[in-house]
Motif scaffolding. Structure first.
Motif, short mmCIF file in Angstrom:
data_model
loop_
_atom_site.label_atom_id
_atom_site.label_comp_id
_atom_site.label_asym_id
_atom_site.label_seq_id
_atom_site.Cartn_x
_atom_site.Cartn_y
_atom_site.Cartn_z
N HIS A 1 70.19 31.74 37.37
CA HIS A 1 69.78 32.20 38.58
C HIS A 1 70.06 33.66 39.08
O HIS A 1 69.26 34.51 38.92
CB HIS A 1 69.76 31.51 39.91
CG HIS A 1 68.92 32.33 40.83
ND1 HIS A 1 67.39 32.06 40.92
CD2 HIS A 1 69.40 32.96 41.91
CE1 HIS A 1 66.95 33.00 41.75
NE2 HIS A 1 68.22 33.57 42.59
N HIS B 1 67.37 25.69 42.83
CA HIS B 1 65.88 25.50 42.98
C HIS B 1 65.06 25.42 41.55
O HIS B 1 64.03 25.02 41.48
CB HIS B 1 65.36 26.81 43.86
CG HIS B 1 65.40 28.08 43.07
ND1 HIS B 1 65.87 29.12 43.86
CD2 HIS B 1 65.40 28.58 41.83
CE1 HIS B 1 65.86 30.39 42.89
NE2 HIS B 1 65.83 29.72 41.63
N HIS B 2 65.97 25.51 40.50
CA HIS B 2 65.15 25.31 38.97
C HIS B 2 65.26 23.71 39.03
O HIS B 2 64.91 23.50 37.94
CB HIS B 2 65.87 26.02 38.14
CG HIS B 2 65.70 27.74 38.21
ND1 HIS B 2 64.72 28.33 37.89
CD2 HIS B 2 66.55 28.39 38.87
CE1 HIS B 2 64.96 29.58 38.22
NE2 HIS B 2 65.91 29.83 38.88
#
Ligand code: HEA
Ligand code: HEA
Ligand code: CUA
Ligand SMILES: [Cu+2]
Lengths: 204, 630, 359
Positions: B324, B373-374
């Protein structure tokens, strides 16, 4: 690694003019800053393996310790050895700055030998553990963390070797000690990291 | 011949590489014999060791380590700047310590990989033009998009920014070079190594690596040997970016010209400062994730083997803790470029300079708090999802500050819409769109539906193409006159922009739709209902690819025979424009002194830096004085 | 370098026009976006919630994008450098604390509102299933799903998922090899199937019909073909189908006969996950089995001239002869070990009969 990487005005060849002296905009020496930043990177690398340790031991509750018990006593002795090598390293560094040639030479050789002893004991421990990385995830983490640290000891020893060569060739002295100071900082980091690895793996 | 082999260079690199293979062969068979493993010769093991070691031999052969080895062996080293600066094009193929040469090397090599990666995208689109099977079998398809993404991320976007900054950053802060010029050279030479390794994986038995650029375990652990090419190449690319980042940080902290306080630095410098912090802190995590895969693959470790207590989600946590932040590594330097271009071409100070700098740092900090969030649909513990959703969405705030400040910079300016500016303005609009789709993805309930669909593919390309790529184009056109001393063709530049802009949108906008409708990503075949859109997308993507050929043509022809550009064609205030184009071999005769902010356009008589250019005297006596105080 | 005045600042008229443009363009944009047919049909109780959420996101997002783009285009149009202005600079405006505060606070409010909505929605979606919920174990293997519905009489296995309408169901998702992802677009929910752990979600199907089951996580070369179906039935139909399935999976296959066909079809559609035999249907289309995958050749077309012995050989040693246009090494070469002799015989018999329309 040496001050030469910020070139000083060309005193040698007159016909080709060298770069202007860079302005020194910070009190920190650039080599020292460089190695400190590199150590941040290294800490993060260990951090990732500690994350693996956390996930496998805590989240996944894989049986810990791997095998039947870890040789804590051996590892503690090893920690003592590595710590004392940090002391001798510091002594070497101080001697270099003071210009005490003899102490510097004894210091670097002692530090190097202490490092080798650590590595030797560590490898010996590996051979007598009774488990291998293939045994379980916990065992993998054990070898991952201690092996990663071992690899750093090897790199540290290489740097110490280079410093020793330069010391014995008379290249290190009160006015020229960065080449010793920087590997020294790295060595202290390797030692400090062992304390963390030792604590999480053997003690907790 | 023998003399040639002793000199650093390609002959020696070849000789060393061959030697390296032999050493690895010996090492593998020797060890296997010692531990009596049968059979003694094992191709896979030799290959794996070679992947790790031969690059080091190559780097040694080409001459990256000569100086250090001489130094370490206690011999006297003199720095006569023999490997500094380029006198002919041949010097660009040698180890060079000049940040300007390295910058060009970086940029050319990364664009080379951009075109290969783009070609892979064309293959992807050709295969997807209609349902069923067109050109490649499913395994090759997986390899093609994996290499597409890997090359474009690790060998294009990340290094091209390092290249641009390598060229302009030392000039901007008034430094004669980077802090560690030899480390700089080493960083560069690791790139072609990594890229070549990735491409060579096509030749590996069992095909290239095909687990996506994310290389999730356990798929990557069980995959054929091609996967090891990825695992190891990423180590070299990662080491390269860590070394460059260290170099930027030290250069920015210790080598600014007198008077260049942090708040007088151009925003490009701020942007690279922030990016470098991200790189130094985050990149070790991808290194670790790939080390673990390698250990599992090669030595039977159990990190990702649930049958033996391994944890599969751990891979994703470690991977995304790097990857990220990596998306900001792929954008923050672009933010810097946009600030430079906008201020100069709109003739106005960057609006809210301090907030622009602080929002960069805010993005750096927040960037470390959002990785999961992945993993909203990965099956990780539920309670992490809501905190991660909130931190992710918060990133919109500092990013918004930047977007709005750029718009305010344009406001009431005297705007010259030439090529760099077109890309910059296009970027602001397209990136806003991509960022907003990012915020939608951050919303867990929606992400549960659209995760791993073409909606994600659309987001990726709006932020990476409409974002990073547009900023790169802006930067390349903007500094082209400085780097080459010549002007590019404005008309071709504009055609390139408009073709790209239009067909970029036709290509990637419909992907939002088919994604939400249910087309999964990473598939070589899909349900018939998506056929029409995919055909449109494919055709449009070919035109998009064609547009990049115009760019290539423009760059090559203008470099060779474009009209001469003056030292400051954009009439800019920052220091790199105050020296000749291309700049002199050591940048300055004497270090400039900085007396004001970098963007004081419209302030009567404002100056950013004073450069005196004494005609012949090599060392100006007075200038060293400032540094002696420390 | 100064002499700005004739370029003028922004007039009140400009402002009104700008605002009007933003409002109108946003309205058009929102209308357009809402008019598009985004989602597949709504097959579960969750679908309407997600679709409404999407509408809200669209209504919030479009104006942000439109506002930024409009201001950009306006600036570029209004203050474009005109002939004679080559040496002109803009006014040296360095910033405005008021503005900066505004454009920090407004997005903060938007974000706070959206995340609150999303969090509440997430909790609703995940609300614990009512007591007595039907449990279906979903197992992913390269490259097929098999489903195991828990019933009081024991688990019922099937290669196609059947669900009764309007009855909550909980999925326990597992994987045997690599990560897969169990996604039914019409239901709107998905979750990874992760080896070593069980992941879950629950929902209530609300629409009769057959919907796609898609694998949404790259799982290897057959990933694109890891597609199956779920059929939502009325309670009565469901009971009949389940009874049939229970009989099929409970019965020991005798040599030959109707039961062998069933076992053959089952092997074709679901393989044998226990031994790692991948489903043929993951790659091959066969009309009789209802599979449509295209990684491998369409068996109805390819096998018209082959007898049972030839088919057997092709399955046991697929790399001996490669169908033109396909490459070696895709079809698993391990069926001789992952399937028993009896299973192979049943499979071949089933394929032979299906293709040649016997029996
Ligand atoms: C340059 C690269 C880049 C950038 C900058 C971003 C930026 C963002 N990304 Fe993106 N992302 C990727 C590259 C990038 N991403 C890639 C490559 C993947 C896929 C990886 C893979 O699986 O292969 C991905 C995937 C991805 C996911 C995972 C989806 C999934 O797999 O299910 C999510 C989820 O939260 C996400 C969110 C965001 C957010 C919130 C931002 C934010 O930073 C955006 C912030 C910007 C704005 C919001 C616009 C400007 C702001 C304003 C105008 C202010 C007002 C706005 C509001 C109030 C909304 N991204
Ligand atoms: C910076 C990053 C970047 C860039 C620039 C691009 C550029 C492009 N990408 Fe890529 N893409 C990614 C990063 C990027 N992508 C990532 C991270 C993924 C996810 C991968 C994964 O799932 O693991 C992805 C995945 C991805 C997919 C999904 C694959 C799948 O999930 O199955 C698709 C499909 O259409 C696609 C298409 C394209 C296209 C058409 C371009 C075009 O813009 C390319 C245009 C450029 C050129 C074409 C230049 C080269 C031109 C020539 C050499 C001349 C020859 C031209 C002709 C034939 C006319 N990309
Ligand atoms: Cu199973 Cu993708
Ligand atoms: Cu992200």
């Amino acid at each position: 690694m040496e001050a030469a990487s910020i070139p000083t005005p060309a005193a040698h060849e007159d016909h080709h003019h060298g770069p202007p002296t860079a302005n020194q905009s910070s009190r920190v020496n650039s080599e020292v800053l460089g190695i400190l930043l590199f150590i941040i990177s290294e800490i993060m690398l260990f951090g990732a393996f500690f994350a693996a340790y956390f996930f496998i031991r805590v989240v996944n509750s894989d049986a810990w310790p791997p095998g039947d018990g870890l040789p804590v006593a051996v590892a503690a002795i090893n920690a003592a050895i590595l710590l004392s090598s940090s002391v001798t390293m510091h002594w070497t560094d101080v001697s270099a700055k003071r210009g005490n040639d003899m102490a510097m030479r004894v210091g670097i050789v002692t530090t190097f030998l202490l490092g080798c002893t650590f590595l030797f004991i560590q490898i010996n421990e590996y051979l007598h553990l009774g488990f291998t990385p293939e045994t379980s995830a916990s065992a993998s983490v054990f070898f991952g963390l201690t092996g990663l640290h071992g690899a750093h000891v090897v790199i540290g020893l290489l740097l110490l070797w280079m410093s020793a060569v330069r010391i014995f060739k008379g290249k290190v002295g009160p006015n020229n000690h960065r080449g010793l100071e920087v590997p020294g900082i790295y060595w202290h980091f390797v030692d400090a990291m062992w304390i963390v690895v030792f604590t999480t793996i053997y003690v907790l | 011949m023998a003399a040639k082999i002793r000199q650093p260079g390609w002959y020696r690199a070849l000789a060393f590489s061959i030697l390296g293979v032999l050493v690895c062969l010996g090492l593998s068979t020797g060890l296997r014999a010692a531990f009596s493993v049968d059979p003694v010769y094992d191709g896979t093991s030799v290959l794996q060791i070679s992947l790790l070691m031969v690059p080091l031999f190559f780097l040694g052969g080409i001459g990256c380590f000569d100086y250090w080895l001489r130094w370490a062996s206690g011999r006297t080293v003199v720095d006569d700047h023999a490997d500094h600066g380029a006198k002919s094009w041949r010097d660009y193929f040698k180890v060079n310590t000049d940040h300007k040469v390295i910058g060009i090397q970086y940029i050319c090599v990364s664009f080379f990989f951009m075109f290969i990666g783009g070609l892979m995208a064309m293959l992807v689109r050709a295969e997807l033009a209609s349902p069923g099977r067109q050109f490649v079998d499913p395994n090759t398809y997986n390899g093609v998009f994996s290499i597409h993404a890997t090359l474009l991320i690790f060998l294009f976007v990340i290094p091209v920014f390092a290249g641009i900054a390598n060229y302009v950053l030392p000039l901007m802060i008034g430094a004669p070079d980077m802090a560690f010029p030899r480390l700089n050279a080493l960083s560069f030479w690791m790139l072609p190594v990594a890229g070549t390794m990735m491409l060579l994986s096509f030749l590996a038995p069992g095909g290239s690596f095909a687990a996506g650029w994310t290389a999730y375990a356990p798929l990557s652990v069980d995959a054929p040997i091609g996967q090891a090419f990825f695992t190891i190449a990423v180590q070299f690319a990662g080491a390269s970016s860590i070394a460059t980042a260290l170099n930027f940080l030290v250069t920015i902290i210790t080598m600014r010209a007198p008077g260049m306080t942090f708040f007088r630095m151009p925003l490009l410098v701020w942007a690279n400062f922030s990016t470098s912090l991200l790189v130094v802190i985050a990149t070790p995590f991808i290194a670790a994730s790939q080390f673990m895969v390698l250990l599992d693959r090669a030595l039977g470790f159990n990190f990702f083997n649930p049958a033996n207590g391994g944890d599969i989600l751990m891979y994703q946590h470690v991977f995304w803790f790097y990857s990220h932040p990596a998306v900001y590594i792929m954008l923050l330097p672009g933010f810097g470029i946009i600030s430079e271009v906008l201020a100069t071409r709109a003739r106005k100070p960057v609006f809210g300079y301090r907030m622009m700098a602080f929002s960069l740092l805010a993005i750096v900090l927040l960037g470390f708090t959002v990785w999961a969030h992945h993993m909203f649909v990965s099956g990780m513990s539920d309670w992490i999802r809501i905190p991660m959703m909130i931190t992710t969405a918060i990133i919109a705030i500092p990013t918004g500050i930047k977007i709005f400040s750029w718009v305010a910079t344009l406001w009431r300016g005297v705007i010259k819409m030439d090529t760099p500016m077109l890309w910059a303005v296009g970027f602001i609009s397209m990136f806003t769109l991509g960022g907003i789709s990012g915020v939608m993805l951050a919303m867990v309930p929606l992400d549960i539906h659209v995760s791993d669909t073409y909606f994600i593919v659309a987001h990726i390309h709006y932020v990476l193409f409409g974002g990073s790529m547009f900023t790169i184009m802006a930067g390349i056109y903007f500094w082209f006159p400085k780097m080459t001393g010549r002007m590019y063709n404005e008309r071709l530049g504009k055609i390139h922009f408009w073709l790209t802009f239009v067909f970029f949108n036709v290509t990637f906008a419909p992907m939002h739709l088919i994604g939400v409708q249910g087309m999964p990503r990473r598939v070589s075949d899909y349900a018939d209902q998506f056929a029409t859109w995919n055909m449109i997308i494919s055709i449009s993507s070919f035109i998009l690819g064609f547009a990049s050929l115009i760019f290539l043509y423009n760059m090559i022809v203008s470099w060779r025979s474009g009209p001469k550009a003056g030292s400051n064609p954009w009439n800019s205030l920052t220091i790199e424009w105050q020296v000749s184009s291309p700049p002199p071999i050591f940048n300055f005769d004497s270090i400039p002194s900085v007396v004001g902010g970098p963007y004081e356009y419209g302030v009567p008589g404002a100056v950013h830096a004073i450069l005196d250019q004494p005609a012949e005297t090599p060392v100006a006596a007075g200038v060293g004085a400032a540094s002696e105080e420390n | 370098m100064t002499g700005q005045s004739h370029r003028g600042a922004v007039t009140a008229k400009n402002w009104i026009a700008l605002l009007a443009i933003i409002v109108v363009a946003s309205a058009i944009g929102i209308a357009f976006m809402l008019a598009l047919n985004w989602f597949p049909e709504q097959g579960s109780n969750v679908a309407p919630m997600i679709d409404t959420f999407w509408d809200v996101l669209v209504i919030v997002s479009v104006p942000i994008f439109v506002a930024v783009t409009t201001m950009l285009l306006f600036s570029v149009w209004r203050w474009r450098q005109k002939p004679g202005e080559e040496d002109l600079d803009g006014p040296p405006i360095h910033g405005s604390t008021k503005l900066e505060v505004i454009w920090t606070i407004i997005p903060t409010i938007v974000i706070a509102a959206l995340t609150t909505y999303a969090a509440i929605l997430l909790v609703d979606i995940q609300a614990a299933p009512a007591k007595g919920t039907r449990v279906v174990n979903v197992n992913g293997v390269q490259f097929a799903w098999d489903f195991e519905t828990e019933t009081p009489a024991g688990p019922v296995k099937s290669g196609r998922l059947y669900l009764p309408i309007n009855e909550p169901v909980k999925f326990n998702v597992r994987s045997k090899d690599v990560i897969h992802d169990f996604w039914v677009p019409a239901f709107r929910l998905k979750v990874d199937a992760v080896p070593g752990i069980t992941t879950t979600y629950n929902l209530t199907p609300t629409k009769l019909g057959t919907f796609d089951v898609v694998c949404a996580e790259l799982c290897g070369l057959g990933h694109a073909y890891m597609r199956q179906t779920v059929t939502v039935l009325t309670a009565e139909r469901y009971a009949t189908v389940m009874a049939g399935l229970a009989r099929a999976s409970g019965a020991k296959p005798p040599a030959g006969g109707a039961a062998a066909d069933v076992a053959g079809e089952k092997l074709f559609v679901s393989g044998n996950p226990a031994t790692g035999a991948t489903a043929c249907g993951a790659c091959h289309a066969l009309k009789a089995a209802g599979t449509t995958a295209a990684t491998g050749p369409n068996l109805d077309e390819m096998l018209t001239k082959d007898d049972a012995a030839a088919i057997m050989e092709m399955i046991v040693d697929p790399n001996k002869e490669i169908v033109p246009g396909y490459s070696k090494g895709i079809m698993p070469a391990n069926y001789a070990t992952t399937l028993t002799k009896a299973e192979l015989a049943a499979l071949v018999k089933y394929i032979d009969q299906s293709v040649h329309g016997k029996g």
